[in-house]
Design an enzyme around this catalytic site. Structure first.
Site, mmCIF file in Angstrom:
data_model
loop_
_atom_site.group_PDB
_atom_site.id
_atom_site.type_symbol
_atom_site.label_atom_id
_atom_site.label_comp_id
_atom_site.label_asym_id
_atom_site.label_seq_id
_atom_site.Cartn_x
_atom_site.Cartn_y
_atom_site.Cartn_z
ATOM 1 N N HIS A 193 72.786 73.671 51.861
ATOM 2 C CA HIS A 193 71.612 73.061 52.493
ATOM 3 C C HIS A 193 72.114 71.980 53.466
ATOM 4 O O HIS A 193 72.980 71.193 53.097
ATOM 5 C CB HIS A 193 70.760 72.298 51.473
ATOM 6 C CG HIS A 193 70.099 73.124 50.411
ATOM 7 N ND1 HIS A 193 70.410 72.999 49.099
ATOM 8 C CD2 HIS A 193 69.101 74.035 50.472
ATOM 9 C CE1 HIS A 193 69.639 73.793 48.368
ATOM 10 N NE2 HIS A 193 68.841 74.450 49.186
ATOM 11 N N TYR A 212 71.842 76.917 40.751
ATOM 12 C CA TYR A 212 72.441 75.673 40.243
ATOM 13 C C TYR A 212 71.952 75.278 38.859
ATOM 14 O O TYR A 212 72.313 74.228 38.342
ATOM 15 C CB TYR A 212 72.281 74.524 41.236
ATOM 16 C CG TYR A 212 70.884 74.187 41.682
ATOM 17 C CD1 TYR A 212 70.038 73.403 40.894
ATOM 18 C CD2 TYR A 212 70.407 74.609 42.917
ATOM 19 C CE1 TYR A 212 68.758 73.075 41.319
ATOM 20 C CE2 TYR A 212 69.140 74.289 43.351
ATOM 21 C CZ TYR A 212 68.315 73.518 42.548
ATOM 22 O OH TYR A 212 67.059 73.199 42.976
ATOM 23 N N HIS A 254 75.911 72.321 47.128
ATOM 24 C CA HIS A 254 74.455 72.205 47.270
ATOM 25 C C HIS A 254 74.079 71.609 48.621
ATOM 26 O O HIS A 254 73.232 72.139 49.335
ATOM 27 C CB HIS A 254 73.881 71.347 46.133
ATOM 28 C CG HIS A 254 72.411 71.133 46.244
ATOM 29 N ND1 HIS A 254 71.863 70.116 47.005
ATOM 30 C CD2 HIS A 254 71.360 71.820 45.728
ATOM 31 C CE1 HIS A 254 70.536 70.188 46.932
ATOM 32 N NE2 HIS A 254 70.216 71.224 46.165
ATOM 33 N N ARG A 290 60.129 67.159 44.345
ATOM 34 C CA ARG A 290 61.398 67.384 43.675
ATOM 35 C C ARG A 290 61.335 66.922 42.211
ATOM 36 O O ARG A 290 61.965 67.525 41.345
ATOM 37 C CB ARG A 290 62.521 66.655 44.427
ATOM 38 C CG ARG A 290 63.907 67.100 43.982
ATOM 39 C CD ARG A 290 65.003 66.484 44.824
ATOM 40 N NE ARG A 290 65.145 65.065 44.570
ATOM 41 C CZ ARG A 290 66.272 64.382 44.770
ATOM 42 N NH1 ARG A 290 67.352 64.986 45.237
ATOM 43 N NH2 ARG A 290 66.334 63.088 44.542
ATOM 44 N N HIS A 297 67.919 83.120 50.801
ATOM 45 C CA HIS A 297 67.927 81.858 50.038
ATOM 46 C C HIS A 297 66.839 81.858 48.976
ATOM 47 O O HIS A 297 65.650 81.894 49.290
ATOM 48 C CB HIS A 297 67.720 80.681 50.996
ATOM 49 C CG HIS A 297 67.982 79.350 50.373
ATOM 50 N ND1 HIS A 297 69.219 78.981 49.891
ATOM 51 C CD2 HIS A 297 67.169 78.286 50.134
ATOM 52 C CE1 HIS A 297 69.152 77.752 49.403
ATOM 53 N NE2 HIS A 297 67.914 77.316 49.525
ATOM 54 N N ARG A 348 74.595 65.579 50.312
ATOM 55 C CA ARG A 348 74.201 64.485 49.418
ATOM 56 C C ARG A 348 74.570 64.758 47.967
ATOM 57 O O ARG A 348 74.543 63.858 47.141
ATOM 58 C CB ARG A 348 72.696 64.197 49.559
ATOM 59 C CG ARG A 348 71.776 65.290 49.076
ATOM 60 C CD ARG A 348 70.295 64.878 49.247
ATOM 61 N NE ARG A 348 69.447 66.009 49.582
ATOM 62 C CZ ARG A 348 68.918 66.845 48.688
ATOM 63 N NH1 ARG A 348 69.155 66.690 47.402
ATOM 64 N NH2 ARG A 348 68.161 67.846 49.095
ATOM 65 N N ASP A 376 63.425 80.537 49.371
ATOM 66 C CA ASP A 376 63.657 79.213 48.799
ATOM 67 C C ASP A 376 62.840 78.941 47.528
ATOM 68 O O ASP A 376 63.186 79.408 46.463
ATOM 69 C CB ASP A 376 63.403 78.167 49.903
ATOM 70 C CG ASP A 376 64.037 76.826 49.589
ATOM 71 O OD1 ASP A 376 64.640 76.685 48.520
ATOM 72 O OD2 ASP A 376 63.937 75.904 50.418
ATOM 73 N N GLU A 423 67.733 69.021 55.764
ATOM 74 C CA GLU A 423 66.378 69.537 55.526
ATOM 75 C C GLU A 423 65.333 68.446 55.762
ATOM 76 O O GLU A 423 64.253 68.715 56.279
ATOM 77 C CB GLU A 423 66.274 70.064 54.080
ATOM 78 C CG GLU A 423 64.869 70.557 53.720
ATOM 79 C CD GLU A 423 64.771 71.129 52.321
ATOM 80 O OE1 GLU A 423 65.747 71.034 51.559
ATOM 81 O OE2 GLU A 423 63.703 71.684 52.009
ATOM 82 N N HIS A 429 68.115 75.711 56.187
ATOM 83 C CA HIS A 429 67.147 74.817 56.855
ATOM 84 C C HIS A 429 67.644 74.273 58.202
ATOM 85 O O HIS A 429 67.064 74.609 59.222
ATOM 86 C CB HIS A 429 66.728 73.636 55.957
ATOM 87 C CG HIS A 429 66.218 74.047 54.609
ATOM 88 N ND1 HIS A 429 65.178 74.932 54.465
ATOM 89 C CD2 HIS A 429 66.624 73.715 53.350
ATOM 90 C CE1 HIS A 429 64.943 75.118 53.170
ATOM 91 N NE2 HIS A 429 65.822 74.399 52.479
#
Ligand code: ZN
Length: 463
Positions: free
Chosen positions: A244, A132, A218, A93, A66, A221, A332, A247, A281
């Site tokens: 994912h 992405y 992704h 984020r 990942h 959500r 990640d 997480e 995760h």
């Protein structure tokens, strides 16, 4: 079958080499010009044959399950936490979005190239790029839909690492929410848009012998539930499927509020989760989710450095493995990219919460390395029942056999000594397809990769 002449072969003699059954000592390995193993034995093929003697222990190259390569540009930049402010995954984020919005294709490629070169130096020989960052800075698709994905594949080629390019379906700004302005480079509006991106990525992969393809949404959500199901149904069934899951605690709460189910629960009840699935995760699971997940034979991709850095939580590894569950590692956000550190964190975070040392039964290092190699390869979409056997590529990280601690250690305790006490000073080189990509700390393309990266960072001005 192609005739293999002795002339086109290159022979290595390693002090020892780790096979599935244990160490082969010494290990004579002959590779053809494509780097495929054609000879492997404790005996030299004949007395007069020339070979390259390597004073080291060869271990199969690790599989990085990942990666978001662009995030390496901000590694270490979000570690100051002013008094009285709140800082968690979601504030991190925001910084990550700024980074994503700032990179042009050249800069993204240069960041990925140095990151991948570092991965090779530290022992990874294949990376799954969970990609992405698809569109231009205005959010418009490039004329070549897979422009940015192709840059990742070129970066991997320069760095000498194999890559599984995983174009990611990213559609929403949260459960039931439209995408946000700062997510505009990621967005595919419909399943059809996403599948066009997959097709364009497949064309890139076809042209590159070091590249493979994967499928991804992704997260729950980021894509409509119906479209997740459609993507699964319409995308090629032979490719590994990555996403994912669970997480963050907030993600679980939001999912519950949105549909009355937890993310892993929804996934296991609505998709035929099996060994093709790679669930990144999977941090927050209740008992029934953990049981069903282990039974499904999916691979959980654990990214301990990033999960620790972001304060995600701790995956229930000890219980999961007892239930027969499988896993591999990934890096990640790339706050840490040393596979040995990832192994240690996986084991130690269980020891810290259970107050016991036996996370795994038997030889912990042998178990972890084997699980990571076997499941990591499945996550890459590479089918192989074994490593270091005739017909397989010679992809290896070689640790010095002269380093004092391994040098003084029996075969029985060697791998544990490497995994639990090692730092990168013991790495004497990494072979990919039978050739040294890194030797004595020097990457064969290191100079140009470093110069390009320095220029890109100078232009970005974020460090
Ligand atoms: Zn990720």
């Amino acid at each position: 079958m192609r005739e293999i002449t002795q002339k086109s072969m290159h022979y290595y003699r390693f002090d020892s080499l780790l096979q599935k059954e244990g160490w082969l000592s010494p290990a004579y390995v002959g590779v053809d010009e494509r780097g495929t193993i054609q000879y492997i034995s404790a005996q030299a093929p004949n007395q007069s044959l020339a070979f390259e003697a390597v004073q080291g222990f060869a271990v199969p190259g690790f599989q990085n399950g990942h990666s978001h390569a662009f995030q390496y540009a901000m590694a270490g930049l979000a570690e100051s936490h002013p008094t009285g402010t709140h800082d968690d995954f979601w504030t991190w984020r925001e910084e990550m979005y700024k980074c994503a919005l700032s990179l042009n294709p050249d800069q993204a490629e240069h960041v990925a190239a140095i990151l991948y070169a570092e991965m090779v130096r530290l022992g990874y020989t294949h990376v799954a790029e969970f990609h992405y960052l698809h569109h231009d800075k205005e959010g418009k698709p490039y004329a070549h839909l897979a422009e940015m994905g192709e840059r990742m594949v070129s970066a991997a080629q320069r760095a000498g690492i194999k890559i599984t390019l995983i174009p990611v379906f990213y559609q929403k700004g949260g459960f039931g929410l439209p995408p946000q302005e700062r997510q505009k480079r990621f967005i595919s509006k419909t399943v059809d848009d996403y599948l066009k991106l997959v097709d364009a990525s497949a064309d890139v992969v076809k042209k590159n012998s070091h590249a493979w393809l994967g499928i991804s949404v992704h997260s729950l959500r980021a894509v409509d539930f119906e479209d997740i199901t459609r993507t699964y149904q319409q995308a090629p069934k032979t490719l590994p499927f990555h996403l994912h899951v669970a997480e963050q605690k907030q993600e679980v709460d939001d999912c519950l509020a949105f549909c009355g189910q937890r993310p892993m629960q929804w996934l296991l009840e609505n998709l035929p989760v099996d060994a093709r699935f790679n669930l990144i995760h999977s941090t927050h699971l209740d008992d029934s989710e953990l049981n069903a997940l282990a039974k499904s034979q999916a691979t959980v991709v654990l990214c301990p450095s990033t999960e620790g850095n972001l304060g995600d939580g701790i995956f229930r590894m000890k219980e999961y493995v007892k239930l027969g569950g499988h896993w591999c590692i990934g890096t990640d956000s790339h706050i840490g990219i040393n596979p040995l550190e990832e192994f240690r964190m996986i084991d130690y975070r269980q020891r810290l919460v259970t107050h016991q040392r036996n996370t795994f039964e038997g030889d912990a290092a042998a178990y972890m390395v084997n699980e990571e190699i076997v499941r990591g390869r499945m996550a890459m979409g590479v089918n192989a029942s074994n490593h270091f056997e005739i017909g397989q590529p010679l992809d290896a990280i070689v640790y010095s056999s002269l380093s004092h601690l391994p040098a003084a250690t029996s075969e029985k305790n060697r791998l544990a000594t490497i995994v639990f006490t090692g730092d990168s000073n013991r790495n004497i080189g990494t072979l990919v397809n039978g050739k040294w990509v890194v030797k004595d700390g020097h990457h064969r393309e290191g100079k140009i990769i470093k110069e390009n990266f320095a220029k890109a960072m100078m232009a970005l001005g974020n460090r």
